[in-house]
Design an enzyme around this catalytic site. Sequence first.
Site, short mmCIF file in Angstrom:
data_model
loop_
_atom_site.label_atom_id
_atom_site.label_comp_id
_atom_site.label_asym_id
_atom_site.label_seq_id
_atom_site.Cartn_x
_atom_site.Cartn_y
_atom_site.Cartn_z
N HIS A 38 0.83 -1.21 0.00
CA HIS A 38 0.00 0.00 0.00
C HIS A 38 0.86 1.26 0.00
O HIS A 38 0.63 2.19 0.76
CB HIS A 38 -0.95 -0.02 1.20
CG HIS A 38 -1.97 -1.10 1.12
ND1 HIS A 38 -2.95 -1.14 0.16
CD2 HIS A 38 -2.15 -2.21 1.88
CE1 HIS A 38 -3.70 -2.20 0.33
NE2 HIS A 38 -3.24 -2.88 1.36
N GLU B 260 -7.01 -12.78 5.28
CA GLU B 260 -7.83 -11.60 5.00
C GLU B 260 -9.17 -11.93 4.37
O GLU B 260 -9.90 -11.02 3.98
CB GLU B 260 -7.06 -10.65 4.08
CG GLU B 260 -5.70 -10.26 4.62
CD GLU B 260 -4.96 -9.30 3.74
OE1 GLU B 260 -5.19 -8.09 3.86
OE2 GLU B 260 -4.14 -9.77 2.92
N ASP C 83 -9.52 -5.64 5.18
CA ASP C 83 -10.00 -6.52 4.10
C ASP C 83 -10.90 -7.62 4.65
O ASP C 83 -11.91 -7.98 4.04
CB ASP C 83 -8.83 -7.12 3.34
CG ASP C 83 -8.18 -6.12 2.40
OD1 ASP C 83 -8.91 -5.30 1.81
OD2 ASP C 83 -6.95 -6.14 2.27
#
Length: 195
Positions: A48, A153, A179
């Site tokens: 990210h 996730e 997530d």
Amino acid sequence: EVRFRMNTVKDNLKAGKAVVGTGAGPDVNTAAFLGDTGFDFLLFDTQHSVAQPKELGPAVAALKGKKASPVIRVADNRPDLILHAMDAGARGVIVPMINTAEEAQRVVRAVKYYPEGDRSNGGQRGDWGKDFANYREYLDTANREMLIVVMIETKQALANIDEICAVPGVDVLLVGPSDFSIEMDVPLDYPSKTY
């Protein structure tokens, strides 16, 4: 007797101790500063962020001789991204969206050298490549000491959790809360009963 202990984060986790880290980026001076502030590890996130594992070599090298170990989160379960993190000098790798034991096995094989894995050798990296009797000793040490973290996730990952946990070489399961909550239809509602 194990001659080389190269990853205190992994040693502390295996001993049941808590480890504390913080995030870092490609800036060498910041990484060097944070490496001596008491943290056990610095997390370099390439999932990210705009940084790529290949770019982190200088920042990771700035941690040589410091308390904090470099851990790199890659963007995907791809051998090339994992290899770039290893070649940058990571002491640990975090891989997102692991849903099955087979996917976890792919992570382990990408991190480890033959015979435990398929990692390509680009020469000794970081400060792991010194004082070994021979190159095989270095390879075995790297295989043993690398911290491997897979991220849980999804509902599929939860359904396969026992099989993922049973994969030799996986050291840590890391729940990706945002997530996971999105997949459970309670986006970021962590106090909810569902979550």
